[in-house]
Motif scaffolding. Structure first.
Motif, PDB file in Angstrom:
ATOM      1  N   ALA A 216       0.826  -1.209   0.000  1.00 30.92           N
ATOM      2  CA  ALA A 216       0.000   0.000   0.000  1.00 30.92           C
ATOM      3  C   ALA A 216       0.858   1.255   0.000  1.00 30.92           C
ATOM      4  CB  ALA A 216      -0.900   0.007   1.227  1.00 30.92           C
ATOM      5  N   PHE A 217       0.567   2.170  -0.953  1.00 33.00           N
ATOM      6  CA  PHE A 217       1.096   3.521  -0.796  1.00 33.00           C
ATOM      7  C   PHE A 217      -0.023   4.382  -0.236  1.00 33.00           C
ATOM      8  CE2 PHE A 217      -0.469   4.307  -5.216  1.00 33.00           C
ATOM      9  CZ  PHE A 217      -1.047   5.564  -5.072  1.00 33.00           C
ATOM     10  N   ALA A 218       0.342   5.516   0.342  1.00 36.30           N
ATOM     11  CA  ALA A 218      -0.614   6.385   1.038  1.00 36.30           C
ATOM     12  C   ALA A 218      -1.409   5.604   2.087  1.00 36.30           C
ATOM     13  CB  ALA A 218      -1.571   7.048   0.048  1.00 36.30           C
ATOM     14  N   PRO A 219      -0.743   4.792   2.923  1.00 35.81           N
ATOM     15  CA  PRO A 219      -1.477   3.984   3.900  1.00 35.81           C
ATOM     16  C   PRO A 219      -2.168   4.818   4.974  1.00 35.81           C
ATOM     17  CG  PRO A 219       0.855   3.896   4.370  1.00 35.81           C
ATOM     18  CD  PRO A 219       0.719   4.615   3.060  1.00 35.81           C
ATOM     19  N   LEU A 220      -1.770   6.092   5.097  1.00 35.93           N
ATOM     20  CA  LEU A 220      -2.393   6.985   6.079  1.00 35.93           C
ATOM     21  C   LEU A 220      -3.384   7.939   5.409  1.00 35.93           C
ATOM     22  CD1 LEU A 220       0.853   7.906   8.086  1.00 35.93           C
ATOM     23  CD2 LEU A 220      -0.790   6.075   8.564  1.00 35.93           C
ATOM     24  N   GLY A 221      -3.731   7.659   4.141  1.00 41.72           N
ATOM     25  CA  GLY A 221      -4.495   8.638   3.388  1.00 41.72           C
ATOM     26  C   GLY A 221      -3.510   9.679   2.881  1.00 41.72           C
ATOM     27  N   HIS A 222      -4.001  10.775   2.372  1.00 41.59           N
ATOM     28  CA  HIS A 222      -3.105  11.798   1.822  1.00 41.59           C
ATOM     29  C   HIS A 222      -3.192  13.097   2.617  1.00 41.59           C
ATOM     30  CE1 HIS A 222      -1.001  10.281  -1.621  1.00 41.59           C
ATOM     31  NE2 HIS A 222      -2.082   9.756  -2.149  1.00 41.59           N
ATOM     32  N   ASN A 223      -3.501  12.977   3.910  1.00 46.56           N
ATOM     33  CA  ASN A 223      -3.679  14.174   4.728  1.00 46.56           C
ATOM     34  C   ASN A 223      -4.723  15.088   4.105  1.00 46.56           C
ATOM     35  OD1 ASN A 223      -3.155  15.617   7.029  1.00 46.56           O
ATOM     36  ND2 ASN A 223      -1.552  16.872   6.106  1.00 46.56           N
ATOM     37  N   SER A 224      -5.689  14.450   3.460  1.00 47.34           N
ATOM     38  CA  SER A 224      -6.747  15.173   2.758  1.00 47.34           C
ATOM     39  C   SER A 224      -8.074  14.894   3.449  1.00 47.34           C
ATOM     40  CB  SER A 224      -6.828  14.705   1.299  1.00 47.34           C
ATOM     41  OG  SER A 224      -5.572  14.766   0.676  1.00 47.34           O
ATOM     42  N   VAL A 228      -8.293  10.188   7.116  1.00 46.00           N
ATOM     43  CA  VAL A 228      -8.256   8.858   7.724  1.00 46.00           C
ATOM     44  C   VAL A 228      -7.825   8.935   9.185  1.00 46.00           C
ATOM     45  CG1 VAL A 228      -7.116   6.605   7.656  1.00 46.00           C
ATOM     46  CG2 VAL A 228      -7.782   7.713   5.514  1.00 46.00           C
ATOM     47  N   LEU A 229      -6.807   9.769   9.469  1.00 46.93           N
ATOM     48  CA  LEU A 229      -6.256   9.821  10.827  1.00 46.93           C
ATOM     49  C   LEU A 229      -7.165  10.539  11.813  1.00 46.93           C
ATOM     50  CD1 LEU A 229      -2.465  10.451  10.107  1.00 46.93           C
ATOM     51  CD2 LEU A 229      -3.708   8.297  10.350  1.00 46.93           C
ATOM     52  N   ALA A 230      -8.166  11.246  11.288  1.00 46.66           N
ATOM     53  CA  ALA A 230      -9.129  11.909  12.169  1.00 46.66           C
ATOM     54  C   ALA A 230     -10.420  11.106  12.305  1.00 46.66           C
ATOM     55  CB  ALA A 230      -9.447  13.311  11.637  1.00 46.66           C
ATOM     56  N   ASP A 231     -10.463   9.946  11.669  1.00 43.04           N
ATOM     57  CA  ASP A 231     -11.667   9.117  11.756  1.00 43.04           C
ATOM     58  C   ASP A 231     -11.926   8.751  13.215  1.00 43.04           C
ATOM     59  OD1 ASP A 231     -13.476   7.182   9.826  1.00 43.04           O
ATOM     60  OD2 ASP A 231     -13.060   6.277  11.785  1.00 43.04           O
ATOM     61  N   PRO A 232     -13.168   8.892  13.679  1.00 45.22           N
ATOM     62  CA  PRO A 232     -13.456   8.622  15.096  1.00 45.22           C
ATOM     63  C   PRO A 232     -13.126   7.204  15.544  1.00 45.22           C
ATOM     64  CG  PRO A 232     -15.479   9.037  13.827  1.00 45.22           C
ATOM     65  CD  PRO A 232     -14.345   9.432  12.974  1.00 45.22           C
ATOM     66  N   VAL A 233     -13.253   6.240  14.645  1.00 40.63           N
ATOM     67  CA  VAL A 233     -12.891   4.863  15.000  1.00 40.63           C
ATOM     68  C   VAL A 233     -11.393   4.778  15.276  1.00 40.63           C
ATOM     69  CG1 VAL A 233     -12.703   2.498  14.117  1.00 40.63           C
ATOM     70  CG2 VAL A 233     -14.794   3.808  13.731  1.00 40.63           C
ATOM     71  N   VAL A 234     -10.603   5.380  14.393  1.00 41.02           N
ATOM     72  CA  VAL A 234      -9.141   5.343  14.518  1.00 41.02           C
ATOM     73  C   VAL A 234      -8.682   6.102  15.760  1.00 41.02           C
ATOM     74  CG1 VAL A 234      -6.962   6.071  13.447  1.00 41.02           C
ATOM     75  CG2 VAL A 234      -8.764   5.032  12.043  1.00 41.02           C
ATOM     76  N   THR A 235      -9.230   7.292  15.977  1.00 42.29           N
ATOM     77  CA  THR A 235      -8.785   8.097  17.126  1.00 42.29           C
ATOM     78  C   THR A 235      -9.171   7.456  18.457  1.00 42.29           C
ATOM     79  OG1 THR A 235     -10.771   9.489  16.941  1.00 42.29           O
ATOM     80  CG2 THR A 235      -8.779  10.266  15.827  1.00 42.29           C
ATOM     81  N   ALA A 236     -10.322   6.798  18.478  1.00 31.89           N
ATOM     82  CA  ALA A 236     -10.752   6.124  19.708  1.00 31.89           C
ATOM     83  C   ALA A 236      -9.825   4.952  20.027  1.00 31.89           C
ATOM     84  CB  ALA A 236     -12.190   5.642  19.576  1.00 31.89           C
ATOM     85  N   ILE A 237      -9.465   4.188  19.004  1.00 27.09           N
ATOM     86  CA  ILE A 237      -8.540   3.062  19.209  1.00 27.09           C
ATOM     87  C   ILE A 237      -7.177   3.576  19.668  1.00 27.09           C
ATOM     88  CG2 ILE A 237      -7.253   1.217  18.038  1.00 27.09           C
ATOM     89  CD1 ILE A 237      -9.759   0.878  16.217  1.00 27.09           C
ATOM     90  N   ALA A 238      -6.701   4.649  19.025  1.00 28.02           N
ATOM     91  CA  ALA A 238      -5.396   5.219  19.382  1.00 28.02           C
ATOM     92  C   ALA A 238      -5.362   5.601  20.859  1.00 28.02           C
ATOM     93  CB  ALA A 238      -5.105   6.432  18.508  1.00 28.02           C
ATOM     94  N   PRO A 305      -0.169  10.269 -12.249  1.00 30.04           N
ATOM     95  CA  PRO A 305      -0.268  10.433 -10.804  1.00 30.04           C
ATOM     96  C   PRO A 305      -0.841  11.811 -10.464  1.00 30.04           C
ATOM     97  CG  PRO A 305       1.920   9.683 -11.460  1.00 30.04           C
ATOM     98  CD  PRO A 305       1.208  10.110 -12.702  1.00 30.04           C
ATOM     99  N   GLY A 306      -1.655  11.862  -9.444  1.00 33.83           N
ATOM    100  CA  GLY A 306      -2.175  13.161  -9.016  1.00 33.83           C
ATOM    101  C   GLY A 306      -3.353  13.023  -8.088  1.00 33.83           C
ATOM    102  N   PHE A 307      -3.452  13.981  -7.184  1.00 29.52           N
ATOM    103  CA  PHE A 307      -4.545  13.978  -6.227  1.00 29.52           C
ATOM    104  C   PHE A 307      -5.855  14.365  -6.909  1.00 29.52           C
ATOM    105  CE2 PHE A 307      -0.752  15.146  -3.655  1.00 29.52           C
ATOM    106  CZ  PHE A 307      -0.670  13.960  -2.954  1.00 29.52           C
TER     107      PHE A 307
END
Length: 312
Positions: A216-224, A228-238, A305-307
């Motif tokens: 996987a590339f962009a496994p954390l999303g693209h900070n867009s 992904v990193l602000a998803d409530p499921v992810v933040t709760a687990i963290a 390639p491109g966002f």
């Protein structure tokens, strides 16, 4: 809080018997040459043992210089580092593959590659312009070459001993199936965008059944957005396991059986990305259950390639 373990050292065996690929890898798509070299050295010194670059990134020279400097110290040997690069779209014609490969090898200052990928399944008009366009700004595709023709040329590189494994990048399931069915040397790796918002379960299932590593590339999303990193499921687990959201998502990727690439110029972020630990099964189930579906990069649809632009 979860205890540190050996998840970060996970290796995934390759189906052609050429060894194993570290699951946790470092990507070198960094625009600034000096930053690329420094970040690559820092990644190796932080513990990363898989490096990914590409002809198109124009970072092969800096990655090669970084590796050479690190190897000279004697602390890390070439054999310990899994190095991958990619064939760009303008070099899909079979007679262009070997010269492109050898040019990459020279820039990387290596005698062999661990992995060579076809960057995208789209052939562009051959020539010095990496992004050939017509008068209307449309990409000029090369209709005279098929993906299987290019694949056969990559197989020759393996037969000649210059490359240990070959694979595909930015492809859909149909292209992977087509090449796998026809190939003499099967794809060892499929490299594409994947994260909790784009888990690619169907493709991952096919890869598992056929011994292909999905990277996987962009496994954390693209900070867009959606983030992904602000998803409530992810933040709760963290919060629950005492890790950062990034560490949670990277651990999820490794535990579900994929390899991944992270890219950063920041030493503290490098250390954070390497410091992953095994998640509890309930956390894995919760992330698997996320329903958001978003692709951040359109390369799989166009070869460019491109966002993907998103409105607020």
């Amino acid at each position: 809080m979860i205890e540190a373990d050996n998840l970060r050292y996970t290796k995934l065996p390759l189906n052609n018997g050429s060894g194993a690929m570290p699951a946790l890898g470092f990507g070198t798509l960094i625009p600034d040459p000096v930053a690329t070299k420094n970040a690559t050295k820092a990644a190796l010194e932080s513990g990363f043992r898989a490096l990914d670059t590409a002809e198109r990134y124009q970072t092969e020279k800096e990655v090669g210089e970084a590796m050479e400097e690190v190897f000279k110290t004697g602390k890390i040997r070439r054999e310990e580092v899994f190095v991958a690069t990619k064939l760009w779209n303008t070099n899909h014609r079979p007679e262009l593959v070997k010269p492109a490969f050898e040019a990459s090898l020279k820039k990387l200052q290596l005698d062999y590659l661990d992995l060579y990928l076809i960057h995208t399944p789209y052939a562009f008009q051959p020539g010095d312009e990496p992004d050939p366009r017509d008068a209307n700004g449309n990409v000029i595709y090369d209709r005279e070459v098929k993906l299987l023709d290019t694949w056969r040329a990559l197989e020759e590189l393996v037969n000649e001993g210059k490359c240990k494994a070959i694979g595909l990048s930015d492809v859909g399931l149909e292209s992977v199936q087509e090449i796998f069915a026809a190939a003499t040397i099967k794809p060892a790796v499929v490299h594409l965008e994947s994260h909790p918002y784009l888990p690619e379960w169907e493709l991952l299932d096919y890869c598992r059944k056929n011994g292909i590593v999905l990277q996987a590339f962009a496994p954390l999303g693209h900070n867009s957005e959606p983030n992904v990193l602000a998803d409530p499921v992810v933040t709760a687990i963290a919060q629950r396991v005492g890790k950062t959201p990034a560490q949670v998502v990277l651990a999820w990727a490794i535990q579900r059986g994929t390899a991944l690439l992270t890219t950063t110029k920041t030493p503290s972020r490098l250390a954070e990305n390497f410091d992953v630990s095994t998640l509890p099964e309930d956390a894995m189930r919760e992330i698997n259950g996320i329903q958001t579906r978003t692709r951040f990069n359109s390369v799989v649809q166009t070869g460019v390639p491109g966002f993907i632009p998103r409105g607020k």
